[in-house]
Design a protein around this motif. Structure first.
Motif, PDB file in Angstrom:
ATOM      1  N   PHE A 118       0.827  -1.206   0.000  1.00  0.00           N
ATOM      2  CA  PHE A 118       0.000   0.000   0.000  1.00  0.00           C
ATOM      3  C   PHE A 118       0.866   1.263   0.000  1.00  0.00           C
ATOM      4  CE2 PHE A 118      -2.835   3.160   2.062  1.00  0.00           C
ATOM      5  CZ  PHE A 118      -3.819   3.176   1.090  1.00  0.00           C
ATOM      6  N   VAL A 119       1.975   1.233   0.717  1.00  0.00           N
ATOM      7  CA  VAL A 119       2.904   2.374   0.718  1.00  0.00           C
ATOM      8  C   VAL A 119       3.509   2.529  -0.677  1.00  0.00           C
ATOM      9  CG1 VAL A 119       5.073   3.268   1.666  1.00  0.00           C
ATOM     10  CG2 VAL A 119       3.387   2.229   3.182  1.00  0.00           C
ATOM     11  N   LEU A 120       3.793   1.408  -1.329  1.00  0.00           N
ATOM     12  CA  LEU A 120       4.326   1.470  -2.696  1.00  0.00           C
ATOM     13  C   LEU A 120       3.306   2.095  -3.646  1.00  0.00           C
ATOM     14  CD1 LEU A 120       6.134  -1.975  -3.000  1.00  0.00           C
ATOM     15  CD2 LEU A 120       7.084   0.235  -2.328  1.00  0.00           C
ATOM     16  N   VAL A 121       2.035   1.776  -3.456  1.00  0.00           N
ATOM     17  CA  VAL A 121       0.983   2.383  -4.280  1.00  0.00           C
ATOM     18  C   VAL A 121       0.929   3.894  -4.023  1.00  0.00           C
ATOM     19  CG1 VAL A 121      -1.530   2.500  -4.660  1.00  0.00           C
ATOM     20  CG2 VAL A 121      -0.380   0.281  -4.512  1.00  0.00           C
ATOM     21  N   GLN A 122       1.007   4.293  -2.772  1.00  0.00           N
ATOM     22  CA  GLN A 122       1.017   5.721  -2.441  1.00  0.00           C
ATOM     23  C   GLN A 122       2.201   6.421  -3.101  1.00  0.00           C
ATOM     24  OE1 GLN A 122       1.116   5.415   1.824  1.00  0.00           O
ATOM     25  NE2 GLN A 122      -1.112   5.546   2.023  1.00  0.00           N
ATOM     26  N   ASP A 123       3.366   5.795  -3.034  1.00  0.00           N
ATOM     27  CA  ASP A 123       4.555   6.379  -3.666  1.00  0.00           C
ATOM     28  C   ASP A 123       4.373   6.450  -5.182  1.00  0.00           C
ATOM     29  OD1 ASP A 123       5.880   6.795  -1.273  1.00  0.00           O
ATOM     30  OD2 ASP A 123       7.007   4.921  -1.377  1.00  0.00           O
ATOM     31  N   GLY A 124       3.764   5.428  -5.753  1.00  0.00           N
ATOM     32  CA  GLY A 124       3.492   5.440  -7.189  1.00  0.00           C
ATOM     33  C   GLY A 124       2.560   6.571  -7.576  1.00  0.00           C
ATOM     34  N   LEU A 125       1.556   6.824  -6.752  1.00  0.00           N
ATOM     35  CA  LEU A 125       0.640   7.936  -7.027  1.00  0.00           C
ATOM     36  C   LEU A 125       1.361   9.274  -6.924  1.00  0.00           C
ATOM     37  CD1 LEU A 125      -2.620   6.786  -5.214  1.00  0.00           C
ATOM     38  CD2 LEU A 125      -2.268   7.069  -7.681  1.00  0.00           C
ATOM     39  N   LEU A 126       2.244   9.410  -5.952  1.00  0.00           N
ATOM     40  CA  LEU A 126       3.018  10.656  -5.840  1.00  0.00           C
ATOM     41  C   LEU A 126       3.892  10.862  -7.068  1.00  0.00           C
ATOM     42  CD1 LEU A 126       3.973  10.638  -2.059  1.00  0.00           C
ATOM     43  CD2 LEU A 126       2.359  12.160  -3.215  1.00  0.00           C
ATOM     44  N   LEU A 127       4.464   9.783  -7.592  1.00  0.00           N
ATOM     45  CA  LEU A 127       5.265   9.895  -8.822  1.00  0.00           C
ATOM     46  C   LEU A 127       4.389  10.241 -10.020  1.00  0.00           C
ATOM     47  CD1 LEU A 127       7.787   6.962  -8.331  1.00  0.00           C
ATOM     48  CD2 LEU A 127       8.210   9.417  -8.095  1.00  0.00           C
ATOM     49  N   LEU A 128       3.188   9.700 -10.063  1.00  0.00           N
ATOM     50  CA  LEU A 128       2.247  10.058 -11.130  1.00  0.00           C
ATOM     51  C   LEU A 128       1.885  11.538 -11.034  1.00  0.00           C
ATOM     52  CD1 LEU A 128       0.267   9.340 -13.445  1.00  0.00           C
ATOM     53  CD2 LEU A 128      -1.397   8.759 -11.664  1.00  0.00           C
ATOM     54  N   TYR A 129       1.608  12.009  -9.833  1.00  0.00           N
ATOM     55  CA  TYR A 129       1.304  13.419  -9.631  1.00  0.00           C
ATOM     56  C   TYR A 129       2.497  14.288 -10.047  1.00  0.00           C
ATOM     57  CZ  TYR A 129      -2.603  11.745  -6.742  1.00  0.00           C
ATOM     58  OH  TYR A 129      -3.723  11.132  -6.279  1.00  0.00           O
ATOM     59  N   ALA A 130       3.708  13.832  -9.709  1.00  0.00           N
ATOM     60  CA  ALA A 130       4.906  14.584 -10.092  1.00  0.00           C
ATOM     61  C   ALA A 130       5.000  14.690 -11.610  1.00  0.00           C
ATOM     62  CB  ALA A 130       6.152  13.916  -9.518  1.00  0.00           C
ATOM     63  N   ALA A 131       4.697  13.591 -12.310  1.00  0.00           N
ATOM     64  CA  ALA A 131       4.739  13.611 -13.775  1.00  0.00           C
ATOM     65  C   ALA A 131       3.703  14.589 -14.331  1.00  0.00           C
ATOM     66  CB  ALA A 131       4.512  12.212 -14.325  1.00  0.00           C
TER      67      ALA A 131
END
Length: 152
Positions: free
Chosen positions: A111-124
């Motif tokens: 779940f933390v990995l998913v959160q980090d993935g979403l933050l990277l998507l937002y960064a993009a």
């Protein structure tokens, strides 16, 4: 603009929680088994500073086209994601991911990995928007155009 406000609130809260836990941040980062001692303290200081800069900037100037806070946000997000992915892949047990210091603790899970993935998507998404604003240039009548001088 809403995305910047949400991310600003989250990153400012992360920085505040980590500042309140400053003495423990090096050991929290040490749980990822990449940095220890002085290097962990430096990394903690850089993460806190980056979160505070981008978080406050997004809250104070959500319509700004400046790329600086976006780059800082992206760098901080990449560091947190890299720490989490490598630790998860190695099967390390991290009881507190450290995102909010000693507050709002959560174990390192998928779940933390998913959160980090979403933050990277937002960064993009933020990087894409900043590049579009830079391409429009100053004087186009939009908030991005009025603030484009900040990008250069």
């Amino acid at each position: 603009m809403v995305l910047r406000l949400v991310l600003g609130a989250v990153y400012t809260a992360m920085a505040v929680g980590q500042l309140a836990s400053a003495a423990d941040m090096p050991s929290l980062l040490g749980a990822y088994d990449l940095v220890h001692g002085g290097a962990a303290a430096v990394l903690a200081a850089l993460l806190i500073a980056g979160e505070l800069v981008s978080g406050v900037w997004f809250l104070a100037r959500p319509r700004s086209a400046a790329i600086a806070p976006v780059l800082v946000f992206t760098a901080v997000s990449l560091v947190w994601a890299a720490l989490a992915v490598q630790a998860y892949a190695r099967g390390l047990v991290v009881d507190n991911c450290g995102c909010f210091g000693n507050y709002l603790t959560q174990r390192l899970t998928w779940f933390v990995l998913v959160q980090d993935g979403l933050l990277l998507l937002y960064a993009a998404l933020l990087l894409r928007a900043a590049r579009k604003a830079a391409a429009r240039g100053p004087g186009d009548g939009t908030a991005a155009g009025r603030d484009a001088h900040i990008i250069r």
